[in-house]
Design an enzyme around this catalytic site. Structure first.
Site, short mmCIF file in Angstrom:
data_model
loop_
_atom_site.label_atom_id
_atom_site.label_comp_id
_atom_site.label_asym_id
_atom_site.label_seq_id
_atom_site.Cartn_x
_atom_site.Cartn_y
_atom_site.Cartn_z
N LYS A 17 0.84 -1.20 0.00
CA LYS A 17 0.00 0.00 0.00
C LYS A 17 0.87 1.25 0.00
CE LYS A 17 -3.69 2.15 2.78
NZ LYS A 17 -4.57 1.95 3.96
N SER A 71 -9.16 2.24 2.62
CA SER A 71 -8.22 2.93 1.77
C SER A 71 -7.20 1.99 1.14
CB SER A 71 -7.46 3.99 2.59
OG SER A 71 -6.73 3.36 3.65
N SER A 81 -10.25 0.19 6.78
CA SER A 81 -9.54 0.22 5.49
C SER A 81 -8.99 -1.11 5.02
CB SER A 81 -8.40 1.24 5.56
OG SER A 81 -8.89 2.52 5.82
#
Length: 406
Positions: free
Chosen positions: A61, A131, A155
């Site tokens: 990420k 996210s 997330s």
């Protein structure tokens, strides 16, 4: 058949060729990335066989530093960032376990609500969540067998549910967050994605040196069922899950105090906003350049009195003790991983409300895939365990995964 959905089994990969795994990843990304848009940057390494995972490809990420790659955080404010000089501590740990970073996956702006371009490989045209959207989509599409996320609200668990894959959020503080651009120090936690829960167990064992939970003695678990504010489709899925688990021998009883969890849910955003305004003070100083959701979060946090923040933190501490008492002789809490299936459209990421209370407590969570709506949209359930007891929670989750598949 959906051509974008084709997750890999990590267990099958670790017994195969490292060259073959990297080649398969490269080919799958080339085939699907134009439609999926899960990556910010790719950087193919030389094959490296080492550690228990044997060199499997890893997505990271884009709030987590990888040496030689920029960390852009889904924001134009970081567009010109130089490459990171060193790996984040969590990337170092995964390299030691034998995973090899192959690039940075799309995240929302500073891991909050403003979405990136990523589509949902399990439900094209629907949000993959946020996210950690790029990581979830990369695993669901078979671009990589393992990808890193982080969770401050929902997330990791929500994208897993929306994309139909497995995911784990580690206990808060289980690994350092050095080299991670966070939002809220008391809430930010590491997470990761695989195709199935049994793959999570293998990856967790490789990362921590703990036993492979999928191979531990299995017994029907004792579970507390929490429904939260799940919508009709998710409530129906939870009822199906409960019936299958009970038929397989599990004990499933109602969570005794849903109001306490609702109050935890309300405390979480107070803590998150207050800490985010201070953690992201540099961005608050440029608030006019941020998306409306992030700007509102930081402004709200800046206005929040310290006394209100401290009350919220104290309530979380007292609630943690109560939830621990409720668990008692139970193995885990079973609940919805998201309010429902992935919403249509890519302009929003869905609601993290069903992860907020558990993230406030800092306890481990596992998203278990396998359920769906009548028209085939993914629905996931989650299991919540005791702090720092990931292996036991994974053993329970492996049993649940098998029972739901029968």
């Amino acid at each position: 058949m959906n051509p974008l959905r084709a997750p890999w089994s990590l267990r099958e990969l670790v017994t195969g060729s490292v060259d073959g795994a990297l080649r398969r990843s490269r080919e799958r990304i080339a085939e699907t990335e134009p439609a999926l848009r899960a990556w910010v940057e790719l950087a193919w390494p030389e094959p490296v066989a080492g550690g228990p995972l044997g060199g499997v490809p890893l997505g990271v990420k884009d709030i987590i530093d990888v040496a030689g790659l920029a960390t852009r955080c889904g924001s134009g404010l970081r567009a010109g960032s130089p490459p990171a000089a060193a790996d984040a501590a969590i990337v170092t740990a995964w390299r030691r376990a034998g995973a090899v970073p192959v690039g940075k996956t799309v995240t929302t702006e500073f891991a909050f609500f403003s979405p990136g371009p990523t589509d949902n490989p399990s439900a094209p045209g629907h949000t993959p969540g946020g996210s950690s959207s790029g990581s979830a989509a990369a695993v669901a599409s078979g671009q990589v067998p393992l990808a890193l996320g982080s969770q401050t609200a929902g997330s990791v668990i929500r994208p897993a549910s929306f994309c139909g894959v497995a995911a784990m959020v580690l206990s808060h503080g289980r690994f350092p967050v050095d080299g991670v651009t966070g939002l809220s120090p008391s809430l930010d936690s590491h997470g990761f994605y695989t195709a199935r829960v049994s793959d999570l167990a293998l990856a967790h064992a490789a990362l921590t040196g703990s036993p492979d939970a999928a191979g531990l003695p299995a017994r029907p678990p004792r579970l507390l069922l929490w429904t939260g504010i799940a919508g009709p489709a998710m409530r129906a899925a939870l009822a199906v899950a409960r019936d299958r688990l009970v038929a397989a021998g599990a004990v499933v009883e109602a969570f005794p105090d849903e109001r306490l969890i609702a109050e935890l849910t309300a405390a979480h955003p107070v803590v998150m906003a207050y800490e985010a305004a201070r953690e992201r003070a540099a961005e608050l100083a440029r608030v006019a350049e941020l998306s409306a959701p992030l700007a509102n979060l930081l402004r709200t946090g800046a206005r929040t009195p310290e006394a209100e923040y401290r009350r919220a933190r104290e309530f979380v501490r007292s609630a943690a003790s109560a939830v621990s008492d409720f668990l008692g002789s139970y193995d885990a809490i079973l609940g919805p991983a998201a309010p429902g299936p992935p919403p249509e459209g890519l302009a929003a990421t869905g609601d993290p409300v069903l992860s907020r209370p558990w993230q406030a407590l800092g306890v481990p969570q596992v998203a278990v895939p396998g359920l769906s709506t009548e028209d085939g949209l993914p629905l996931g359930v989650q299991l919540i365990g005791r702090a720092q007891e990931e292996t036991g929670l994974l053993a329970t989750a492996c049993w649940v995964e098998r029972a739901l598949a029968e």
